[in-house]
Motif scaffolding. Sequence first.
Motif, short mmCIF file in Angstrom:
data_model
loop_
_atom_site.label_atom_id
_atom_site.label_comp_id
_atom_site.label_asym_id
_atom_site.label_seq_id
_atom_site.Cartn_x
_atom_site.Cartn_y
_atom_site.Cartn_z
N UNK A 70 0.85 -1.18 0.00
CA UNK A 70 0.00 0.00 0.00
C UNK A 70 0.89 1.23 0.00
N UNK A 71 0.71 2.10 -0.99
CA UNK A 71 1.51 3.32 -1.05
C UNK A 71 0.67 4.54 -0.72
N UNK A 72 -0.50 4.31 -0.08
CA UNK A 72 -1.37 5.45 0.19
C UNK A 72 -1.74 5.56 1.66
N UNK A 73 -0.84 5.10 2.53
CA UNK A 73 -1.21 5.11 3.94
C UNK A 73 -1.40 6.53 4.45
N UNK A 74 -0.62 7.47 3.92
CA UNK A 74 -0.79 8.86 4.34
C UNK A 74 -2.16 9.38 3.94
N UNK A 75 -2.75 8.79 2.90
CA UNK A 75 -4.10 9.19 2.50
C UNK A 75 -5.12 8.91 3.57
N UNK A 76 -5.03 7.74 4.19
CA UNK A 76 -5.95 7.40 5.29
C UNK A 76 -5.73 8.34 6.47
N UNK A 77 -4.46 8.63 6.72
CA UNK A 77 -4.14 9.54 7.81
C UNK A 77 -4.73 10.92 7.51
N UNK A 78 -4.66 11.31 6.25
CA UNK A 78 -5.19 12.60 5.81
C UNK A 78 -6.69 12.68 6.08
N UNK A 79 -7.41 11.61 5.69
CA UNK A 79 -8.85 11.58 5.94
C UNK A 79 -9.13 11.72 7.43
N UNK A 80 -8.41 10.92 8.23
CA UNK A 80 -8.62 10.96 9.68
C UNK A 80 -8.36 12.34 10.24
N UNK A 81 -7.24 12.94 9.82
CA UNK A 81 -6.86 14.24 10.37
C UNK A 81 -7.90 15.30 10.03
N UNK A 82 -8.28 15.37 8.75
CA UNK A 82 -9.21 16.41 8.35
C UNK A 82 -10.59 16.22 8.98
N UNK A 83 -11.14 15.00 8.82
CA UNK A 83 -12.50 14.77 9.30
C UNK A 83 -12.55 14.84 10.83
N UNK A 84 -11.61 14.14 11.48
CA UNK A 84 -11.60 14.11 12.95
C UNK A 84 -11.48 15.51 13.53
N UNK A 85 -10.52 16.27 13.00
CA UNK A 85 -10.29 17.61 13.56
C UNK A 85 -11.43 18.56 13.22
N UNK A 242 -2.31 20.76 6.89
CA UNK A 242 -2.28 21.10 5.47
C UNK A 242 -2.16 19.85 4.61
N UNK A 243 -2.71 19.99 3.39
CA UNK A 243 -2.74 18.84 2.49
C UNK A 243 -1.34 18.42 2.09
N UNK A 244 -0.38 19.36 2.07
CA UNK A 244 0.93 19.02 1.52
C UNK A 244 1.70 18.04 2.40
N UNK A 245 1.31 17.97 3.68
CA UNK A 245 2.02 17.04 4.57
C UNK A 245 1.80 15.59 4.15
N UNK A 246 0.58 15.28 3.67
CA UNK A 246 0.21 13.88 3.43
C UNK A 246 0.59 13.43 2.03
N UNK A 247 1.75 13.85 1.57
CA UNK A 247 2.11 13.53 0.19
C UNK A 247 2.57 12.08 0.09
N UNK A 248 2.80 11.70 -1.16
CA UNK A 248 3.34 10.39 -1.47
C UNK A 248 4.62 10.11 -0.66
N UNK A 249 5.44 11.15 -0.48
CA UNK A 249 6.69 10.97 0.25
C UNK A 249 6.45 10.52 1.68
N UNK A 250 5.36 11.02 2.28
CA UNK A 250 5.12 10.60 3.66
C UNK A 250 4.70 9.14 3.72
N UNK A 251 3.90 8.72 2.74
CA UNK A 251 3.55 7.31 2.66
C UNK A 251 4.81 6.46 2.58
N UNK A 252 5.76 6.95 1.80
CA UNK A 252 7.02 6.20 1.64
C UNK A 252 7.78 6.18 2.95
N UNK A 253 7.73 7.30 3.68
CA UNK A 253 8.46 7.34 4.95
C UNK A 253 7.91 6.27 5.90
N UNK A 254 6.59 6.12 5.90
CA UNK A 254 5.99 5.08 6.75
C UNK A 254 6.44 3.70 6.27
N UNK A 255 6.48 3.56 4.96
CA UNK A 255 6.91 2.28 4.40
C UNK A 255 8.36 1.97 4.78
#
Lengths: 381, 288
Positions: A70-85, A242-255
């Motif tokens: 999965x290369x989109x884990x930051x995407x799930x985090x993004x959803x959580x952050x925006x909706x939750x907050x 901000x949206x820019x935090x949850x980029x592809x690069x962050x997904x890679x960092x988690x990976x």
Amino acid sequence: MNYFKNIKNAFKFKNCINYIIVGAMLIISLVMSSMGELPRSSADLLAQMGYSILLAVSLNLVVGFLGELSLGHAGFMCVGAYIGCYFANSLYEVIDSKLLVLIISMLIGGSVAAVFGLIIGLPALRLKGDYLAIVTLAFGEIVRTIFKNQPAFGAALGLSTKRFGSDLYIVALIVVLISLFLIQNIIRSKHGRAITAIRDNEIAAKAMGINITYYKLFVFVFAAFFAGVAGVIFGSKVTPVTYSFFSFNYSIEILVMVVLGGMGNITGSIISAVFITYLNFQLQDKLPGELAALKYLVYAIILILVVIYNNAPKLAALREKLSISNAISSKKKSKNPAAQHDDKNRWDVVPTKIPMDEIVSTDLKQEKAYTPDKPEKGGTE
Amino acid sequence: MLSTLFDGLSLGAIYALIALGYTMVYGIAKMLNFAHGDIIMVGAYTILTTLTMNGHPIIGVVAAVLVCTVAGIVIEKVAYKPLRGASPLAVLITAIGVSYFLQSVAQLIFGSKSQAVQLASFGTVKIANAEINIGTLITLVVGAVIMIALTLFVKYTRTGRAMQAVSEDRGAAQLMGVNVNKIIMITFAIGSALAAAAGVFYLLQIPAVSPTLGSMPGIKAFAAAVIGGIGSIPGAMLGGVVLGVVEKFALSVPALAPYATAIEFALLILILLVRPIGILGKKRREKV
């Protein structure tokens, strides 16, 4: 009887080590803060470690245990952050207790992220490997782009959130403990064995009656939930989101955290998440300007070397030699010689040493399956 | 309308050139070369360096193609060759590592700021009431020529046929006397040279270079390759053109413009849901 055995198992060192690591972090920092020795920056770092652990462990569920990239884990985090907050912002007007708001928003953010996990899990049923990787990557980018263009969520400026304060690390680490408890128990149960069976050979697992649809969706939803919770913790620490935090690069960092710690190894994920977060934190201030790229250079080299060392077919002999767990198990075996069977002499009775992979799978290890210059064992030519 | 179409087609040609590299490497080495997008960046910086040394733009283009070809071969030898026969996941992660490596080295050498590269400037021509940039036309024509040449090369030359054989069945090709390692190396070389060409065209459209220049076009070209059916050469061309046209048309509608990237990726997901192997992909039966 079985029940007591289970309890006894639960207290074995091997099974407790994850709780011990996180618990020790929590207790030490609590003691330090009660003595007034915990600086604000360290508390921040601890909260950051908390959500990094959550992200790494949940991604490990998908990559390490289910075996889907999965290369989109930051995407799930993004959803959580925006909706939750977003919900937290409106909840603060109704509820006074900060803690209660955080807990409710974590549940909301996690649940919405889990719904997205279900949506992404559905194509996962039809797609494999590389195709799924690109779909998850696409998902991450889509989510980010959508939030970027919603005025309700602050558009390009980001959603301004309310900070929880310096005590956030306590909540974060407790959430980590709870989720570790859930994840570990699922992995050790029948369900966890089903998940790893799917990873090792999907067709064989299907033939054994494992419901692949159910388990794949289950893992995606479960992992997305924790990523969403991590997002809410992130949002309570950093403002604006901000949206820019949850980029592809962050997904890679988690990976990278997952790969460094070892795929399918939760303790490894925890340690590497803590280590990488610490490294990031330290390097951020010390490396001025363009030298910040050194951080990524180091990442890249570590990533390449670790993967080559762990996977290269030619290095198999070296790995065997250096492996720690091998050294331990061979010691144990030598203690009890009766437990050792020599399969070679009884080859006609128990063919236990035949690697299952080579028999059942031709899809992944094609090369290994028919290497022309290696005659079958026992063949006399 | 017409000028949007031309813009889209030329952007599509760029995506198609990059996607060809992805698809050929996937077909032959069975791996996703995630660092492929960053080869474009390497090419763009080569051109920048030549221009700052007062070299002629043509020399810059030739140097870019050469440097990228060599870089592709070196990356293959150092990072991917040891992993031949390992799980696809491991190779993919190494490729991501290589991509990071190239980006951070570029940042250390050239800095993270975007630098202007004025390769050449063109006027516009009028075709049926639409102003069309000559650079766009050049991209379109040269891109088409390169793609036709590549198709002929793969179909009719000895090396090209060996490539087809390796992608069909590596074991059998090896038994027939095809040097698989050499073929994989050639594939990487061709793919990287195509990426360099794509980089040149990219600079004609957006004359600026930064360390992350290649990552977005790379990902989109990867999506294009998957849309067309990864492993299929005509598929990569089709996917690239479709994606390029969709992107330019989405950008031309004000209401959709901010969502252009999302629309492209949503298109990818939709196509994969309907046809999990891409438009022109070949179905492979999985055996137990």
